[in-house]
Scaffold this motif. Structure first.
Motif, PDB file in Angstrom:
ATOM      1  N   THR A 196       2.145 -23.024  23.868  1.00 59.19           N
ATOM      2  CA  THR A 196       1.899 -24.709  24.514  1.00 59.19           C
ATOM      3  C   THR A 196       1.346 -25.503  24.139  1.00 59.19           C
ATOM      4  N   TYR A 242      18.913 -28.083  27.025  1.00 55.79           N
ATOM      5  CA  TYR A 242      19.554 -27.361  27.949  1.00 55.79           C
ATOM      6  C   TYR A 242      19.735 -27.919  29.476  1.00 55.79           C
ATOM      7  N   TRP A 271      15.477 -29.697  29.459  1.00 57.97           N
ATOM      8  CA  TRP A 271      14.926 -29.943  28.306  1.00 57.97           C
ATOM      9  C   TRP A 271      14.943 -30.184  26.716  1.00 57.97           C
ATOM     10  N   ALA A 273      15.285 -29.347  22.123  1.00 57.22           N
ATOM     11  CA  ALA A 273      14.620 -28.709  21.684  1.00 57.22           C
ATOM     12  C   ALA A 273      14.422 -29.137  20.024  1.00 57.22           C
ATOM     13  N   ALA A 282      10.388 -27.755  21.102  1.00 57.82           N
ATOM     14  CA  ALA A 282      10.625 -28.137  22.679  1.00 57.82           C
ATOM     15  C   ALA A 282       9.770 -29.324  23.367  1.00 57.82           C
ATOM     16  N   LEU A 284       9.074 -30.201  27.708  1.00 57.75           N
ATOM     17  CA  LEU A 284       9.735 -29.709  28.912  1.00 57.75           C
ATOM     18  C   LEU A 284       8.855 -30.725  29.718  1.00 57.75           C
ATOM     19  N   GLN A 335       9.219 -17.861  18.214  1.00 53.03           N
ATOM     20  CA  GLN A 335      10.888 -17.289  18.933  1.00 53.03           C
ATOM     21  C   GLN A 335      10.000 -16.195  19.823  1.00 53.03           C
ATOM     22  N   LEU A 340       9.192 -17.102  25.497  1.00 57.25           N
ATOM     23  CA  LEU A 340       9.988 -17.861  26.219  1.00 57.25           C
ATOM     24  C   LEU A 340      10.471 -18.715  27.658  1.00 57.25           C
ATOM     25  N   ALA A 344      10.722 -22.230  30.601  1.00 50.59           N
ATOM     26  CA  ALA A 344      11.482 -22.847  31.416  1.00 50.59           C
ATOM     27  C   ALA A 344      12.891 -21.889  31.508  1.00 50.59           C
ATOM     28  N   LEU A 347      14.984 -21.569  28.086  1.00 51.45           N
ATOM     29  CA  LEU A 347      14.091 -21.746  26.743  1.00 51.45           C
ATOM     30  C   LEU A 347      14.600 -20.639  25.735  1.00 51.45           C
ATOM     31  N   GLU A 348      14.485 -19.061  26.396  1.00 48.22           N
ATOM     32  CA  GLU A 348      14.887 -18.427  25.273  1.00 48.22           C
ATOM     33  C   GLU A 348      16.266 -18.330  24.416  1.00 48.22           C
ATOM     34  N   VAL A 350      17.162 -20.847  22.435  1.00 46.14           N
ATOM     35  CA  VAL A 350      16.817 -20.889  21.669  1.00 46.14           C
ATOM     36  C   VAL A 350      16.580 -20.474  20.685  1.00 46.14           C
TER      37      VAL A 350
END
Length: 568
Positions: A196, A242, A271, A273, A282, A284, A335, A340, A344, A347-348, A350
């Motif tokens: 990040t 999302y 967000w 991505a 992504a 955020l 990922q 993830l 957020a 986010l997982e 993705v």
């Protein structure tokens, strides 16, 4: 009922052949039967050069301007100096920031080897003649020109930043000139061990009037599949977004191309991505400690084979001399599901399991727990299949007993078909009589297996999608469970096990169908030569356990005579 069972098998076989042929077409560059011809590889002449003043005009522009103000598309004014590439190196990434727009134009993952050439690392973001994948930001307002990703930013120190021992973070601060009355200061913060990147946006009103700018956070990518990606994986590449209202939503490149892309309604959460196999990026906004901010979501075709996904954030009115700060996070990396989920909400996702997410997530949780216990992803796969086969032991036993009984009465059914071949109605009645006398349920072998299919498809997607398998060794020659077996030993064993399963199953009375029942596993097994070793290990383990159980039941019922299809 027997015919219904064979019909189901023929449908599965036919769909497998169609999907196999379609995947081979895409793998060899031919048109797919289910989607339009892929956009041709971007021409070198249209791609932006990595640096220099000439790159300004070639940079991919974001979405077309609208009446309410939109992401800038105007050509920049000529720059008096070439842009610079600022290099940042941490323990996990090597990145470059282009002073032309303060754009993140390159990011290399230092802990992930390229599967085509293991001497190189995975390059996720890039700006070259072959690939374009960028993270851009800027300011917009209807009828006004503000600093954007075309603007030449300045930096106090252009020397490379490298994370030193004992140092936790590296910062890069870029400042724009005053454009349209606004100055835009952007600060990137790279942290040790993190994928990040903190991005702080400071907007200062240098004008003598109140201004109402909007901040855009944008990801731009070409429409080509990731380098080295196999068409046999059927994984998604493209934009995604999302919100709490719409949840996870993928946006196909072809929908953007046709102007039919659906995003989401403006919201105070969410967000955007860019997703590909194993990796994602992504933007955020809801970082801890900051209030929710309204945002719009936009997807657009930038130019030939270039597409964007963006969040546009309206800022509060800024009087002369006022400033405003927005904190954001840019994720660019693997990922890893648990990490993830902590960044957020949603986010997982993705890490795309498709329709089987509800089953796949607990399966991955169990696989992760087994890995914590065993310390090897290969043995964890084996252990997980063993646990699943134990859970379904009763269902499988019922199915195999039914198939064994079908195998036992097969000679009588064959003789019956020959005797009543001109009297189909009487033949059907006699067959049902035999099934009643022998207490055989022709569908008994199918229904228990059909119940288990969603679980094993979900496990397939878990193993296909998990970046944890990359570079993960199992034993001896298998040093990467996400790559195909270099010596094809597992696919060959898989093919042999499938043929053995075919022998254990009832032989169809029709000689042509009997031969096809031997050809089907051979055709289906071709795909496994292109699959990652972890997937083949999963199917092989499942086959071997199924064979052991079926062999035991057949032997117990006395139906193990060896009968291969005749040559006639």
């Amino acid at each position: 009922m027997t015919d219904m069972r064979r019909t189901i098998l023929w449908v599965v076989f036919s769909m497998s052949l169609i999907l196999l042929w379609d995947a081979w077409n895409k793998h060899t560059g031919r048109p797919s039967m289910f989607s339009p011809t892929p956009v041709a590889q971007q021409k070198a002449a249209s791609a932006p050069p990595p640096s220099g003043a000439a790159s300004a005009a070639a940079l991919p522009a974001p979405a077309q301007a609208g009446a309410s103000g939109s992401i800038a598309t105007q050509a920049p004014a000529a720059s008096s100096a070439a842009s610079q590439q600022l290099e940042i190196v941490t323990d996990v990434v090597k990145a470059r920031i282009d002073t032309q727009g303060g754009t993140l134009s390159y990011l290399e993952l230092l802990h992930y080897a390229d599967q085509e050439d293991r001497r190189r690392n995975v390059v996720l973001m890039d700006q070259s003649a072959q690939r374009v994948y960028l993270a851009q930001t800027g300011l917009i307002q209807a009828g006004r020109s503000f600093p954007n990703h075309f603007t030449a930013f300045s930096v106090d120190d252009a020397t490379p930043r490298r994370l030193a021992d004992g140092q936790d973070r590296v910062e890069v601060k870029l400042s724009s000139p005053v454009v349209g009355g606004l100055q835009y200061v952007k600060t990137y913060t790279f942290q040790r061990g993190q994928y990040t990147i903190g991005v702080r946006h400071e907007i200062i009103n240098r004008a003598d009037e109140t201004l109402e700018p909007q901040l855009y956070l944008q990801l731009v990518r070409d429409g080509n599949p990731p380098p080295g990606e196999s068409s046999f994986y059927f994984t998604f590449t493209g934009p995604a977004l999302y919100t709490e209202q719409k949840k996870f939503h993928k946006v196909e490149f072809k929908d953007i191309e046709r102007g039919k892309a659906s995003t989401a309604e403006p919201a105070d959460n969410g967000w955007v991505a860019m997703v590909q196999h194993y990796f994602a990026s992504a933007w955020l906004l809801n970082v801890p400690g900051h209030d929710r901010m309204m945002r719009e979501f936009r997807a657009a075709k930038v130019s030939d084979n270039l597409y964007s996904i963006a969040m546009v954030v309206p800022l509060p009115p800024m009087a002369a001399g006022q400033s405003h700060r927005v904190e954001s996070t840019l994720f660019v990396g693997p990922q890893e599901e648990k990490k993830l989920a902590a960044l957020a909400p949603g986010l997982e996702l993705v890490k795309d399991y498709g329709w089987f997410t509800i089953l796949a997530k607990p399966l991955f949780w169990l696989l992760d727990k087994l890995h914590a216990l065993l310390g090897n992803w290969g043995w964890s796969i084996v252990a997980l299949v063993v646990l699943l086969k134990a859970a379904f032991y009763g269902l499988n036993a019922s199915a195999y007993r039914s198939m064994a009984k079908m195998k036992a009465v097969a000679p009588r059914i064959t003789e019956l078909r020959e005797r009543y071949k001109d009297k189909p109605q009487q033949m059907q009645q006699e067959m049902m009589r035999i099934y009643r006398e022998e207490k055989v349920n022709p569908m008994g072998g199918c229904l228990p297996i059909l119940i288990q299919i969603p679980v094993f498809i979900a496990l397939y997607w878990v193993l296909l999608s998990s970046v944890e398998m990359r570079n993960a060794p199992w034993i001896l020659w298998i040093q990467d469970l996400s790559a195909k077996d270099p010596y094809y030993i597992l696919p060959l064993l898989m093919t042999a096990s499938t043929l053995l399963q075919t022998w254990l199953n009832p032989t169809p009375p029709d000689p042509i169908q009997a031969k096809m029942m031997w050809i089907m596993p051979l055709m289906f097994s071709v795909m496994f030569f292109f699959f990652p070793a972890g997937l083949v290990l999963y199917w092989l383990t499942n086959n071997l356990l199924s064979i052991a159980q079926q062999w035991y039941i057949n032997k117990k019922l006395g139906v193990l005579e060896l009968k291969f299809p005749s040559k006639d």
